[in-house]
Motif scaffolding. Structure first.
Motif, PDB file in Angstrom:
ATOM      1  N   VAL A 104       0.855  -1.212   0.000  1.00  0.00           N
ATOM      2  CA  VAL A 104       0.000   0.000   0.000  1.00  0.00           C
ATOM      3  C   VAL A 104       0.880   1.248   0.000  1.00  0.00           C
ATOM      4  N   PRO A 105       0.696   2.133  -0.973  1.00  0.00           N
ATOM      5  CA  PRO A 105       1.531   3.338  -1.021  1.00  0.00           C
ATOM      6  C   PRO A 105       1.168   4.305   0.112  1.00  0.00           C
ATOM      7  N   SER A 106       2.148   5.082   0.544  1.00  0.00           N
ATOM      8  CA  SER A 106       1.892   6.077   1.584  1.00  0.00           C
ATOM      9  C   SER A 106       1.099   7.234   0.996  1.00  0.00           C
ATOM     10  N   THR A 107       0.552   8.081   1.870  1.00  0.00           N
ATOM     11  CA  THR A 107      -0.214   9.218   1.349  1.00  0.00           C
ATOM     12  C   THR A 107       0.700  10.155   0.557  1.00  0.00           C
ATOM     13  N   ASP A 108       1.959  10.313   1.019  1.00  0.00           N
ATOM     14  CA  ASP A 108       2.903  11.158   0.272  1.00  0.00           C
ATOM     15  C   ASP A 108       3.096  10.626  -1.144  1.00  0.00           C
ATOM     16  N   GLU A 109       3.245   9.293  -1.236  1.00  0.00           N
ATOM     17  CA  GLU A 109       3.436   8.679  -2.556  1.00  0.00           C
ATOM     18  C   GLU A 109       2.204   8.863  -3.424  1.00  0.00           C
ATOM     19  N   LEU A 110       1.026   8.670  -2.807  1.00  0.00           N
ATOM     20  CA  LEU A 110      -0.219   8.837  -3.567  1.00  0.00           C
ATOM     21  C   LEU A 110      -0.326  10.262  -4.108  1.00  0.00           C
ATOM     22  N   VAL A 111      -0.044  11.235  -3.238  1.00  0.00           N
ATOM     23  CA  VAL A 111      -0.169  12.636  -3.646  1.00  0.00           C
ATOM     24  C   VAL A 111       0.785  12.957  -4.788  1.00  0.00           C
ATOM     25  N   SER A 112       2.048  12.533  -4.674  1.00  0.00           N
ATOM     26  CA  SER A 112       2.969  12.891  -5.765  1.00  0.00           C
ATOM     27  C   SER A 112       2.625  12.148  -7.049  1.00  0.00           C
ATOM     28  N   SER A 113       2.099  10.928  -6.919  1.00  0.00           N
ATOM     29  CA  SER A 113       1.674  10.203  -8.131  1.00  0.00           C
ATOM     30  C   SER A 113       0.489  10.885  -8.793  1.00  0.00           C
ATOM     31  N   ILE A 114      -0.465  11.364  -7.983  1.00  0.00           N
ATOM     32  CA  ILE A 114      -1.619  12.072  -8.547  1.00  0.00           C
ATOM     33  C   ILE A 114      -1.140  13.300  -9.310  1.00  0.00           C
ATOM     34  N   LEU A 115      -0.231  14.039  -8.694  1.00  0.00           N
ATOM     35  CA  LEU A 115       0.243  15.275  -9.323  1.00  0.00           C
ATOM     36  C   LEU A 115       1.033  14.979 -10.595  1.00  0.00           C
ATOM     37  N   ARG A 116       1.571  13.751 -10.706  1.00  0.00           N
ATOM     38  CA  ARG A 116       2.268  13.363 -11.937  1.00  0.00           C
ATOM     39  C   ARG A 116       1.303  12.747 -12.954  1.00  0.00           C
ATOM     40  N   GLY A 117       0.025  12.597 -12.577  1.00  0.00           N
ATOM     41  CA  GLY A 117      -0.963  12.144 -13.557  1.00  0.00           C
ATOM     42  C   GLY A 117      -1.345  10.679 -13.492  1.00  0.00           C
ATOM     43  N   SER A 118      -0.991  10.002 -12.403  1.00  0.00           N
ATOM     44  CA  SER A 118      -1.317   8.575 -12.304  1.00  0.00           C
ATOM     45  C   SER A 118      -2.802   8.352 -12.062  1.00  0.00           C
ATOM     46  N   ARG A 119      -3.427   7.575 -12.955  1.00  0.00           N
ATOM     47  CA  ARG A 119      -4.856   7.273 -12.792  1.00  0.00           C
ATOM     48  C   ARG A 119      -5.080   6.281 -11.657  1.00  0.00           C
TER      49      ARG A 119
END
Ligand SMILES: Nc1nc2c(ncn2[C@@H]2O[C@H](COP(=O)(O)OP(=O)(O)O)[C@@H](O)[C@H]2O)c(=O)[nH]1
Ligand SMILES: [Mg+2]
Length: 335
Positions: free
Chosen positions: A1-16
């Motif tokens: 499970v990715p951390s919230t920090d990882e989720l946030v940076s992935s979202i900002l990079r465009g990860s669906r």
């Protein structure tokens, strides 16, 4: 499970994928969902929020799909836009035929990298449906979606509240409900920026439009746009009067005009300062709702369940009044 920090940076990079995971955390009121919203919030405030409401079966989903198709593949010099769709259906999406129908039509959009569709059925969110929707909107906004369409069934106060949180609200109507148009409530007309008569291929369009105009005139104190697209000047300020448009969503007819009208409304909001005013109003309402819900939830957590039932029984038997009940409950918490 990715951390919230990882989720946030992935979202900002465009990860669906990160986007989908985060939407679930936010919708389920998970603590991680709040953490994600805290980090994403500074990136929000750019999207155009479009509320689409109206009675079941009027063609809301069909219109939303057509708009999404056009927005995501724009030509004529303007770039393709990224579009998010939030379908809010307070009834279970797994009952009735609407869900299947939606899924079939959604196939047009499946695999389109510029479109993300999310349906929301839960009412469990802290602050109710409107608060839950607001959380999803924030995630999409931060993720860089330019247009966020929120489809709600215009049946209850919760749905009206959601529509009111949009920058531009479309109220969808369709012919065949009788001349009196019982389905059009004054409340829903008051929130309409654009009135769409869909199913213009049906008989009775003229009657529907006439009835709509009459109702609209009542709702706007006798003022009504005589021709589509009219903006009137009154007392030095530019006012917006709801426009009435016709569409045949199943054929895509009238969708380009609808899109142009939505853009014209956005321009009106920006130029008149109304955009800023609506933003402030929306954030104000959201803050008030969250504050109220949070205070009640925290207070309730400290209250023994039996105390509440006791006070309720005293109220039911008329031993105490509502106000006395509230005083008693608040005292009990302190004690
Ligand atoms: N004849 C006709 N049918 C339409 C039109 N728009 C939608 N429909 C049909 O009406 C039904 C309800 O549409 P839907 O978009 O699911 O309505 P919603 O419940 O408001 O979201 C579906 O069977 C659509 O195919 C239209 O402009 N003309
Ligand atoms: Mg629908």
């Amino acid at each position: 499970v990715p951390s919230t920090d990882e989720l946030v940076s992935s979202i900002l990079r465009g990860s669906r994928l990160a986007l989908a995971q985060s939407l679930t955390l936010v919708e389920n009121d998970e603590p991680n969902g709040y953490a994600i919203l805290n980090q994403l919030f500074p990136y929000t405030g750019r999207a155009h929020l479009i509320g689409v409401t109206g009675a079941p079966g009027t063609g809301k989903s069909s219109i939303v799909n057509q708009l999404a198709l056009q927005y995501s593949q724009r030509m004529e010099g303007s770039p393709a836009r990224r579009v998010a769709i939030i379908a809010v259906d307070p009834s279970s999406p797994f009952t009735g035929g609407a869900f299947l129908g939606d899924r079939i039509r959604m196939r047009d959009l499946a695999g389109n990298p510029n479109v993300f569709i999310r349906s929301m059925a839960s009412r469990g969110s802290l602050g109710g449906l409107a608060a839950g929707t607001s959380g999803l909107v924030q995630v999409f906004d931060a993720a860089g979606y330019d247009v966020i369409m929120i489809e709600t069934v215009g049946a209850g106060q919760a749905e009206v509240d959601i529509a009111r949180l949009a920058h531009t609200t479309l109220v969808i109507e369709s012919p065949g409900l009788g001349d009196d148009i019982q389905a059009i409530k004054a409340g829903i007309l008051e929130i309409a920026d654009l009135l769409v008569i869909n199913k213009a291929d049906y008989p009775g369009v003229e009657n529907t439009e006439r009835a709509l105009r009459a109702n609209l005139e009542l709702a706007t104190n006798g003022q009504v746009a005589t021709t589509n697209g009219q903006v009137v000047e009154g007392s030095g300020t530019t006012a917006w009067l709801p426009t009435i448009l016709r569409t045949i969503a199943t054929e895509g007819a009238g969708i380009t005009e609808l899109m142009q009208e939505i853009e014209r409304h956005q321009q009106h909001l920006l130029q008149s300062g109304e955009w800023q005013r609506r933003e402030r109003e929306r954030l104000h309402i959201e803050l008030e709702n969250l504050l109220r819900e949070t205070l009640v939830a925290r207070w309730r957590a400290t209250l023994p369940a039996a105390s509440y039932q006791e006070v309720l029984s005293d109220l039911v038997s008329r031993r105490i009044s509502h106000h006395q009940a509230v005083e008693l409950l608040l005292e009990r918490k302190e004690g």
